[in-house]
Design a protein around this motif. Structure first.
Motif, PDB file in Angstrom:
ATOM      1  N   SER A 278       0.822  -1.214   0.000  1.00  0.00           N
ATOM      2  CA  SER A 278       0.000   0.000   0.000  1.00  0.00           C
ATOM      3  C   SER A 278       0.848   1.252   0.000  1.00  0.00           C
ATOM      4  O   SER A 278       0.372   2.325  -0.345  1.00  0.00           O
ATOM      5  N   HIS A 299      -1.356   2.764  -7.523  1.00  0.00           N
ATOM      6  CA  HIS A 299      -2.125   2.675  -6.281  1.00  0.00           C
ATOM      7  C   HIS A 299      -1.240   2.782  -5.044  1.00  0.00           C
ATOM      8  O   HIS A 299      -1.742   2.942  -3.930  1.00  0.00           O
ATOM      9  N   THR A 301       1.183   4.420  -2.412  1.00  0.00           N
ATOM     10  CA  THR A 301       1.558   5.732  -1.890  1.00  0.00           C
ATOM     11  C   THR A 301       3.062   5.764  -1.645  1.00  0.00           C
ATOM     12  O   THR A 301       3.610   4.875  -0.972  1.00  0.00           O
ATOM     13  N   ASP A 331      -2.173   5.021   7.025  1.00  0.00           N
ATOM     14  CA  ASP A 331      -3.427   5.516   6.451  1.00  0.00           C
ATOM     15  C   ASP A 331      -3.629   4.953   5.046  1.00  0.00           C
ATOM     16  O   ASP A 331      -4.733   4.514   4.686  1.00  0.00           O
ATOM     17  N   ALA A 332      -2.547   4.961   4.250  1.00  0.00           N
ATOM     18  CA  ALA A 332      -2.663   4.405   2.896  1.00  0.00           C
ATOM     19  C   ALA A 332      -2.977   2.915   2.948  1.00  0.00           C
ATOM     20  O   ALA A 332      -3.775   2.408   2.140  1.00  0.00           O
ATOM     21  N   ARG A 334      -4.567   1.255   5.342  1.00  0.00           N
ATOM     22  CA  ARG A 334      -5.960   1.038   5.743  1.00  0.00           C
ATOM     23  C   ARG A 334      -6.914   1.314   4.599  1.00  0.00           C
ATOM     24  O   ARG A 334      -7.879   0.571   4.374  1.00  0.00           O
ATOM     25  N   ALA A 335      -6.646   2.391   3.872  1.00  0.00           N
ATOM     26  CA  ALA A 335      -7.524   2.718   2.749  1.00  0.00           C
ATOM     27  C   ALA A 335      -7.443   1.649   1.665  1.00  0.00           C
ATOM     28  O   ALA A 335      -8.470   1.229   1.106  1.00  0.00           O
ATOM     29  N   ALA A 336      -6.209   1.204   1.355  1.00  0.00           N
ATOM     30  CA  ALA A 336      -6.058   0.173   0.334  1.00  0.00           C
ATOM     31  C   ALA A 336      -6.712  -1.131   0.764  1.00  0.00           C
ATOM     32  O   ALA A 336      -7.382  -1.811  -0.033  1.00  0.00           O
ATOM     33  N   ARG A 337      -6.543  -1.491   2.030  1.00  0.00           N
ATOM     34  CA  ARG A 337      -7.164  -2.726   2.516  1.00  0.00           C
ATOM     35  C   ARG A 337      -8.677  -2.636   2.490  1.00  0.00           C
ATOM     36  O   ARG A 337      -9.371  -3.583   2.090  1.00  0.00           O
ATOM     37  N   ALA A 338      -9.218  -1.484   2.885  1.00  0.00           N
ATOM     38  CA  ALA A 338     -10.672  -1.318   2.850  1.00  0.00           C
ATOM     39  C   ALA A 338     -11.195  -1.392   1.419  1.00  0.00           C
ATOM     40  O   ALA A 338     -12.237  -2.004   1.151  1.00  0.00           O
ATOM     41  N   ALA A 339     -10.437  -0.773   0.472  1.00  0.00           N
ATOM     42  CA  ALA A 339     -10.882  -0.815  -0.921  1.00  0.00           C
ATOM     43  C   ALA A 339     -10.845  -2.244  -1.461  1.00  0.00           C
ATOM     44  O   ALA A 339     -11.763  -2.681  -2.166  1.00  0.00           O
ATOM     45  N   HIS A 342     -13.648  -4.166   0.084  1.00  0.00           N
ATOM     46  CA  HIS A 342     -14.932  -3.794  -0.523  1.00  0.00           C
ATOM     47  C   HIS A 342     -15.083  -4.436  -1.901  1.00  0.00           C
ATOM     48  O   HIS A 342     -16.149  -4.959  -2.250  1.00  0.00           O
TER      49      HIS A 342
END
Length: 684
Positions: A278, A299, A301, A331-332, A334-339, A342
Motif C-alpha cells: 500500500s 495505487h 503511496t 493511512d494508505a 488502511r484505505a487500500a485494505r478497505a478498498a 470492498h
C-alpha cells in the motif's frame, strides 16, 4: 473490519441456505477471500537503488525498530530475495526476533522467472519453453556470451536446480528456518570477466528432491534459494515505540535495484510485492529506476522519507521514517485494505447473484445420489453376501468331504483312529499281560512279582464300555479341529472385508449403539470373522454314547469263553495272541468312532450351513439400514432450486440493510430515490 464481519455473517447464512455443491463452494471461497483481504497486514515496501552490492537497509533495522533488533537482512546484496518484517507490538523495552519462516514459489512462479530470465538474455522465443529447451538454449548462448549474459545463464541454471531440489517445498508457506542460516546460505552476486578462456557451463544436474520435512539448514537453503519467494521475520517491538495495537504491519525489504545486479527473478519479486503493498519508502541513493518501478503501480503511496544524509545519521532519521510509516503509510494501508475488501465483497455478491440466476435456470432437483459412504457399505454388504454363499457351498467339502483336514494335514478319520489307538493301548490290562510275558509266552502270575493275567473277557468289556463313553468327546474334538482348520483356510478371503468394515462402519460404533443400529453391525462382524463357528468341546446335541446293547454287540470277544491264554499249557499263550486280541478291540472301538464321526460331521455341517444362511438373511440390505450404518439421516426431499434462489436473494437483501444503516449520509447526498443501487455498484 466491518466488511469482514459482513462477509462472515453472509458466509454463515449461505452455508445454511445452500445444501452444498458447487454453488455453496463458490460462495464459500468468495467469502473466505473477503476475510483474507480484510485481515491482511498493512504492507509498506522498502526499495533502494545503488551502484554497489551493499544493502542500504542493512543498518536501518536497529535504529528503526529499537534497541536489540539485529540486522534482519544480509550486509551484501544477493541473487535477490524479499524479507518481510512482520511487527507485533508488545509491552517490553527491546525488540526481539520471534520466528523466521521461508515461503517458496510455486511452479507457475518459477516458470515466470524462467521466462523473464530468457527475455533478459534477448531470446524471447524461448521465454515460454520448458526446461529442456531452456537449458539447451542456454548451452548454445554460453560460449559467445559476455560476463553479464553468463551471470543470467548461471542464475537460470541455479533456478532449474532449485526447482528440482525443492520439489516438495514448491508453493509451501511458512517453513521454519533460522535467520543466520538464511543469511549464510545466500551468496553475493558478482559479475566478473572470464579469465583463461571460456569457463565451463554451470552444472545443471541435481540428485533429486529433498524429502518432505527436511530442515532448512544453511546447505539446504543454499541449493533451494532461487525458489524462495520471501523470508518472513516476525519481530516483537516495544509498544511505546510502535503503537500498533492489534493491527498487523509488515515492512517488506525488496532487493536492491542495481544495474550490475539486475536479475529477472528479483524483478518479478519486486513487481509482485509492489502490487500487494500500500505504500513504499524510497531509501536514500539514486532513485531513477526505483521511481520508474513505483510508477508502474499508481495505487501505491510513495513515502519520500528523510534525506539520505539524515537517514544515515541514526535515530532521528529513523524516527522520521517510523512516523511516516505509522502516519501516511498506515493511512494508505488502511484505505487500500478497505478498498480491496470492498471489491472482494462486491465479488462475493456477484457470485451470489450468479448463483441465484443459475438456480432459477435449473430443472427441479432430482433426488440426490446416495452418499459415498452408503454406496461403499452397499458394495461391502454385497461382497459379504457373496462370501457367505461361497462358505455355505464349501462347508460340506471342507468339514465332511474330501477336503476335510486338520491343521497338520491329517484327515478326520486318521485323527480319530490315532486317538482310539492311543486310548485302547493305554488300558491297564495290557501292562499286566505284557509284564507276564516270558520267552514270548504269557506266564501265570506268581503272586509276588507279577499279577495274574486277566483270563475272562468281562475285564476287558468294562474298560471297552468306558472307552465308548469317551467317544463323543473324542469325535467332537476332531470335528472342532476340522472346522477350525477349514475356517483358517477361508479366513484370508475375509481379511479385506474385515478391513473395509473397520474403516467404514466401526468408527460409528457408539452412535450405532445409541440409535439401535448395533444389531446390524453385530451381524456384519459375525460375517467377516468366523471364530464363533468352532465351539469348545462337544457341542450340545452331539450323538450320545453307545447304549448297553450296542456296546455288547460291538464287543468282539465272546463273553462266555475264556481268553486264549487262560490255560497255562495251551497254545494261546504266545504274545502274538495278545496283540491280535488288542487289535480286534482297537478295530471295534475305531469302527464305532468312525461311525460317530460321520454322524457328527453331518450334524455340524448342517448347523454351520443353517447359521451362515441366517447370517446371510440378516445382512442389512434396505436403504434405511444402509443409511443408518453409514451415519446418514433419513431421506429428505431436496428443495427445488428456485426456492434456493429466493433464499439467496433474501440473503442479499439482508446484507444491504447494514449498509443503509451505516451510511446514511451517502444516501442523503444522492437525494433519496436517486441513490445508487447495489446492482450499479456491483457492475462497476
Amino acid at each position: 473490519m466491518r466488511t469482514r464481519e459482513r462477509a462472515e455473517r453472509l458466509l454463515a447464512a449461505v452455508t445454511e441456505a445452500l445444501p452444498g455443491g458447487p454453488h455453496a463452494d463458490a460462495a464459500r471461497e468468495a467469502a473466505a477471500q473477503v476475510v483474507r483481504v480484510a485481515q491482511a497486514p498493512i504492507s509498506v515496501a522498502l526499495l533502494a537503488e545503488g551502484d554497489d552490492d551493499h544493502v542500504v537497509s542493512h543498518h536501518l533495522w536497529q535504529p528503526l525498530l529499537g534497541g536489540g533488533a539485529p540486522a534482519l537482512t544480509p550486509q551484501r546484496s544477493t541473487l535477490g530475495y524479499v524479507t518481510a518484517v512482520r511487527l507485533r507490538a508488545v509491552a517490553q523495552d527491546r525488540a526481539a526476533v520471534r520466528t523466521v519462516s521461508v515461503s517458496f514459489l510455486d511452479r507457475a512462479g518459477i516458470a515466470r522467472c524462467r521466462s523473464r530470465l530468457l527475455d533478459r538474455l534477448g531470446d524471447g522465443q524461448a521465454s515460454a519453453a520448458d526446461w529442456a529447451q531452456a537449458l539447451a538454449q542456454a548451452r548454445r548462448l554460453w560460449p559467445a556470451a559476455d560476463a553479464r549474459c553468463r551471470a543470467g545463464l548461471t542464475e537460470l541454471v541455479a533456478l532449474h536446480r532449485a526447482e528440482v531440489f525443492a520439489e516438495h517445498l514448491l508453493g509451501v508457506e511458512a517453513v521454519p528456518a533460522r535467520l543466520d542460516a538464511v543469511h549464510q546460505a545466500t551468496m553475493p552476486f558478482h559479475v566478473g570477466g572470464a579469465t583463461g578462456g571460456v569457463p565451463p557451463f554451470p552444472d545443471a544436474t541435481a540428485p533429486g528432491p529433498y524429502a518432505p520435512g527436511t530442515e532448512l539448514t544453511q546447505s539446504v537453503l543454499h541449493r533451494v534459494f532461487p525458489a524462495v519467494r520471501r523470508v518472513t521475520v516476525e519481530v516483537d517491538v516495544p509498544q511505546a515505540r510502535w503503537p500498533l495495537a492489534d493491527e498487523p504491519l509488515e515492512l517488506v525489504d525488496l532487493p536492491v535495484l542495481a544495474p550490475h545486479l539486475a536479475s529477472g527473478r528479483a524483478d518479478l519479486l519486486i513487481e509482485d510485492e509492489l502490487g500487494a503493498a500500500s505504500a513504499v519508502v524510497l531509501l536514500p541513493g539514486p532513485r531513477r529506476d526505483a521511481e520508474r518501478a513505483v510508477r508502474a503501480h499508481p495505487h501505491v503511496t510513495v513515502l519520500a522519507g528523510p534525506g539520505g544524509v539524515a537517514l544515515r545519521a541514526g535515530p532521528p532519521a529513523a524516527d522520521d521514517l517510523r512516523d511516516a510509516v505509522l502516519g501516511a503509510g498506515r493511512d494508505a494501508g488502511r484505505a487500500a485494505r478497505a478498498a480491496r475488501a470492498h471489491a472482494a465483497h462486491l465479488d462475493l455478491r456477484r457470485v451470489l447473484r450468479a448463483t441465484a440466476a443459475a438456480l432459477d435456470e435449473e430443472p427441479a432437483a432430482a433426488p440426490p445420489p446416495p452418499p459415498a459412504a452408503q454406496e461403499r457399505l452397499r458394495d461391502l454388504v454385497g461382497r459379504v453376501g457373496t462370501e457367505l454363499t461361497a462358505l455355505i457351498d464349501d462347508v460340506g467339502r471342507g468339514v465332511a468331504g474330501p477336503d476335510a483336514r486338520l491343521d497338520a494335514g491329517m484327515t478326520p478319520q486318521a485323527a480319530v483312529t490315532q486317538r482310539v489307538v492311543a486310548r485302547v493301548h493305554s488300558w491297564p490290562q495290557w501292562a499286566v499281560l505284557f509284564a507276564a510275558v516270558a520267552e514270548q509266552h504269557v506266564q501265570p502270575g506268581d503272586g509276588f512279582d507279577r499279577e495274574e493275567p486277566p483270563a475272562r473277557p468281562d475285564v476287558f468289556e468294562a474298560t471297552f464300555r468306558a472307552t465308548l463313553r469317551e467317544l463323543p468327546s473324542v469325535v467332537g474334538e476332531v470335528v472342532d479341529a476340522t472346522v477350525a482348520a477349514w475356517r483358517q483356510r477361508r479366513s484370508p478371503r475375509l481379511g479385506p472385508l474385515k478391513a473395509a468394515l473397520l474403516d467404514d462402519v466401526e468408527p460409528a460404533r457408539e452412535r450405532l449403539a445409541l440409535d439401535g443400529s448395533d444389531a446390524a453391525l453385530t451381524t456384519l462382524r459375525r460375517a467377516v470373522q468366523l471364530d464363533w463357528l468352532t465351539p469348545a468341546g462337544a457341542p450340545d446335541g452331539a450323538p450320545p454314547a453307545a447304549d448297553a446293547d450296542a456296546a455288547r454287540q460291538a464287543f468282539p470277544l465272546a463273553p462266555d469263553r475264556p481268553l486264549p491264554w487262560h490255560d497255562p499249557h495251551g497254545p494261546g499263550r504266545h504274545q502274538v495272541t495278545v496283540m491280535r486280541v488288542r487289535r480286534e478291540l482297537v478295530e471295534a472301538v475305531r469302527r464305532l468312532a468312525v461311525e460317530g464321526l460321520a454322524v457328527e460331521q453331518a450334524r455340524r455341517v448342517d448347523a454351520i450351513r443353517h447359521a451362515l444362511r441366517e447370517l446371510r438373511a440378516a445382512l442389512p440390505r434396505t436403504d434405511a439400514e444402509l443409511r443408518a450404518l453409514a451415519g446418514a439421516g433419513p431421506d429428505v426431499e431436496p428443495d427445488p432450486p428456485q426456492v434456493l434462489a429466493r433464499r439467496v436473494e433474501a440473503l442479499l437483501d439482508e446484507d444491504d440493510r447494514p449498509l443503509r444503516t451505516e451510511e446514511p449520509d451517502r444516501w442523503s447526498r444522492t437525494g433519496g430515490d436517486d441513490r445508487p443501487s447495489r446492482t450499479d455498484e456491483e457492475g462497476r
